[in-house]
Design an enzyme around this catalytic site. Sequence first.
Site, PDB file in Angstrom:
ATOM      1  N   ALA A  66       0.697  -1.351   0.066  1.00 18.57           N
ATOM      2  CA  ALA A  66      -0.196  -0.002   0.171  1.00 18.57           C
ATOM      3  C   ALA A  66       0.837   1.274  -0.170  1.00 18.57           C
ATOM      4  O   ALA A  66       2.017   1.182   0.497  1.00 18.57           O
ATOM      5  CB  ALA A  66      -0.860  -0.083   1.302  1.00 18.57           C
ATOM      6  N   GLY A 111       0.417  -5.196   1.261  1.00 15.56           N
ATOM      7  CA  GLY A 111      -0.899  -5.408   0.342  1.00 15.56           C
ATOM      8  C   GLY A 111      -0.370  -6.138  -0.737  1.00 15.56           C
ATOM      9  O   GLY A 111      -1.450  -6.722  -1.417  1.00 15.56           O
ATOM     10  N   GLU A 114      -1.194  -9.543  -0.038  1.00  9.55           N
ATOM     11  CA  GLU A 114      -2.449  -9.964   0.126  1.00  9.55           C
ATOM     12  C   GLU A 114      -3.395  -9.997  -1.201  1.00  9.55           C
ATOM     13  O   GLU A 114      -4.100 -10.890  -1.088  1.00  9.55           O
ATOM     14  CB  GLU A 114      -2.859  -8.722   1.088  1.00  9.55           C
ATOM     15  CG  GLU A 114      -2.317  -8.835   2.624  1.00  9.55           C
ATOM     16  CD  GLU A 114      -2.750  -7.901   3.531  1.00  9.55           C
ATOM     17  OE1 GLU A 114      -3.335  -7.955   4.599  1.00  9.55           O
ATOM     18  OE2 GLU A 114      -2.521  -6.644   3.211  1.00  9.55           O
ATOM     19  N   GLU A 134       4.561  -5.345   7.113  1.00  9.48           N
ATOM     20  CA  GLU A 134       3.927  -4.337   7.978  1.00  9.48           C
ATOM     21  C   GLU A 134       4.289  -3.969   9.424  1.00  9.48           C
ATOM     22  O   GLU A 134       4.389  -2.960   9.831  1.00  9.48           O
ATOM     23  CB  GLU A 134       2.392  -4.574   7.927  1.00  9.48           C
ATOM     24  CG  GLU A 134       1.604  -4.661   6.614  1.00  9.48           C
ATOM     25  CD  GLU A 134       1.505  -5.856   5.941  1.00  9.48           C
ATOM     26  OE1 GLU A 134       0.600  -6.140   5.110  1.00  9.48           O
ATOM     27  OE2 GLU A 134       2.340  -7.117   6.247  1.00  9.48           O
TER      28      GLU A 134
END
Length: 258
Positions: A66, A111, A114, A134
């Site tokens: 992200a 992300g 993910e 993260e």
Amino acid sequence: MSRDTISFDVDDRGVATVTVDRPEQLNALTVETLEAIEDALDEAADRDARALVIAGAGDEAFVAGADISYMVEMSTPEAQAYAELGHRVADAIESFPAPTVAAVDGYAFGGGCELALACDLRVAAESAVLGQTEIDLGIIPGWGGTQRLPALVGDEVARRLIFLGERIDAAEAAEVGFVGEVVADEDFDDRIDELTGELAAKPATALRAAKEALNAAGDGAAATGHALERRAWAGLFGTHDQREGMRAFLEKREPEFE
């Protein structure tokens, strides 16, 4: 649909490809990019795509995560909305009515991992590097990683990857079950083309039924876990460690956590 941050195509075999197209930012995911992916998935479904590829533009990254410059000053309510958007996109990939393939070429962190976890199949280039990184930003995976990763690699491996923020190469990712196949860099595009061609040639109705049945395993527990993850992720925003971790990343220095 905005075409500024993604590209979208459906070929004559019925294979749809959604490519995150921000190579100078290592394909980091913004709100605009996530919304564009969401729109592209809807369009691919409307066009009865027989297989779907999620990819990243350029030679360096699949999706490096992200957009941290966007996240660094977010409030908890803003983070909750961002988590919900990321979950919607990952859930849309997971429930897409045809098989989905993550073409992991380059960095896949946070992300990006993910999104790959939400796909049915993951193929990695030999030079790919993956990680749920993260923790070093003072947060946790917030788009399904705490739920999908243990289901894929087992509890112990998932805890090590998430607690330590480890980055692993493609060979190790295959060894622990993170990816299903590793391909030489020079053969990567050809292999993605070959695999998606094989999928597109299978009976679409039977594949859809198979996917629905496979996804049904553990649905109830997973829904509870995903909701808890969203709340936990959003609740970390505004803490010292979240602000410090992200600012340190952007300033290219080591963080000083409490």
